[in-house]
Design an enzyme around this catalytic site. Structure first.
Site, PDB file in Angstrom:
ATOM      1  N   ALA A 103       0.832  -1.203   0.000  1.00 20.20           N
ATOM      2  CA  ALA A 103       0.000   0.000   0.000  1.00 20.20           C
ATOM      3  C   ALA A 103       0.864   1.250   0.000  1.00 20.20           C
ATOM      4  O   ALA A 103       2.059   1.189   0.280  1.00 20.20           O
ATOM      5  CB  ALA A 103      -0.916  -0.002   1.215  1.00 20.20           C
ATOM      6  N   CYS A 104       0.242   2.372  -0.316  1.00 16.73           N
ATOM      7  CA  CYS A 104       0.887   3.678  -0.328  1.00 16.73           C
ATOM      8  C   CYS A 104       1.592   3.908   0.999  1.00 16.73           C
ATOM      9  O   CYS A 104       1.005   3.635   2.032  1.00 16.73           O
ATOM     10  CB  CYS A 104      -0.190   4.753  -0.553  1.00 16.73           C
ATOM     11  SG  CYS A 104       0.375   6.434  -0.378  1.00 16.73           S
ATOM     12  N   PRO A 105       2.821   4.381   1.079  1.00 12.79           N
ATOM     13  CA  PRO A 105       3.631   4.927  -0.010  1.00 12.79           C
ATOM     14  C   PRO A 105       4.637   3.937  -0.585  1.00 12.79           C
ATOM     15  O   PRO A 105       5.532   4.343  -1.290  1.00 12.79           O
ATOM     16  CB  PRO A 105       4.384   6.048   0.702  1.00 12.79           C
ATOM     17  CG  PRO A 105       4.696   5.470   2.042  1.00 12.79           C
ATOM     18  CD  PRO A 105       3.512   4.577   2.377  1.00 12.79           C
ATOM     19  N   MET A 106       4.501   2.638  -0.257  1.00 10.60           N
ATOM     20  CA  MET A 106       5.551   1.680  -0.649  1.00 10.60           C
ATOM     21  C   MET A 106       5.786   1.569  -2.154  1.00 10.60           C
ATOM     22  O   MET A 106       6.945   1.554  -2.579  1.00 10.60           O
ATOM     23  CB  MET A 106       5.252   0.293  -0.040  1.00 10.60           C
ATOM     24  CG  MET A 106       5.441   0.224   1.459  1.00 10.60           C
ATOM     25  SD  MET A 106       6.999   0.925   1.987  1.00 10.60           S
ATOM     26  CE  MET A 106       8.136  -0.255   1.261  1.00 10.60           C
TER      27      MET A 106
END
Lengths: 75, 159
Positions: free
Chosen positions: A13-16
């Site tokens: 998920a964000c920010p990965m």
């Protein structure tokens, strides 16, 4: 299209996806192409904006059953 | 590409959700090749606390403050729906399901990405924190250092 490296960030998920993409593109030479595979629906806007701002080119993108694939050429 | 841009975030809040927002933006900005600084003040200092107990010589009030505040990001509460600690448990479960990074993970990633973590010395003194109680590899500064970064900043946030 000649793909020089593939980054699989499915499930993350964000920010990965963004952080990993930035890391992966850092390992490429100019004009080489990175393929990013993600399930993050927000990545569509994220990677397009990031590529533009960071001087890379988003060559193409596709969506297949919730899996998004991006092709980014290093600037 | 043009010259390096700067993102400066003041983390004032000691809430888990707000710290999460701050650290997600910070990590995103680092991916944008910004020079990123997170300036922790007041309750935001709790995000930088080590999770274990640290021996420190303190007065009574400072000891009380230390006990009443969360030791580290993982122990912080939510700004809404905290429900005496049930909220954080629930949200962490949902975060796991969605594979979202926890705040401690985001802090570690921030350090790996070379984000400048700053603790406000004045509020550390007020709340009775000593340097040994906070994470290693952070810097200590005051309002002037923040302003020096912020006046050239492209993104400035107060969270």
């Amino acid at each position: 299209m000649n793909i020089d490296k593939t980054l699989d960030v499915k499930g993350l998920a964000c920010p990965m996806p963004l952080v990993q993409t930035k890391k992966a593109i850092g390992e490429l030479e100019a004009n080489q192409v990175l393929e990013v595979v993600t399930t993050d629906a927000g990545a569509k806007a994220d990677l397009a904006a990031w590529s533009k701002s960071s001087g890379h080119e988003l060559l193409d993108q596709k969506e297949d059953d919730g899996v998004f694939t991006f092709y980014i050429q290093k600037g | 590409m043009s010259e390096t841009k700067k993102t400066n975030i003041i983390l004032f809040s000691g809430d888990y959700d707000k710290a999460m927002a701050a650290y997600i933006i910070a990590n995103g900005a680092a991916a944008y090749d910004h020079e990123v600084t997170i300036f922790h003040t007041f309750w935001g200092l709790n995000a930088l606390r080590k999770d274990g107990k640290v021996e420190a010589q303190k007065g009574f009030l400072e000891k009380m403050f230390g006990k009443m505040m969360p030791r580290g990001a993982d122990k912080m509460g939510l700004s809404k729906m905290n429900m005496a600690g049930m909220g954080p448990k629930m949200i962490k479960k949902v975060m796991k399901k969605h594979n979202t990074s926890s705040v401690p993970d985001l802090i570690e990633m921030a350090q790996m990405q070379g984000i400048n973590l700053v603790a406000c010395q004045m509020t550390m003194d007020l709340l009775g924190f000593q340097r040994a109680e906070l994470l290693d590899d952070i810097t200590y500064a005051g309002v002037a250092a923040y302003l020096a970064d912020a006046e050239n900043g492209n993104v400035n946030l107060f969270i």
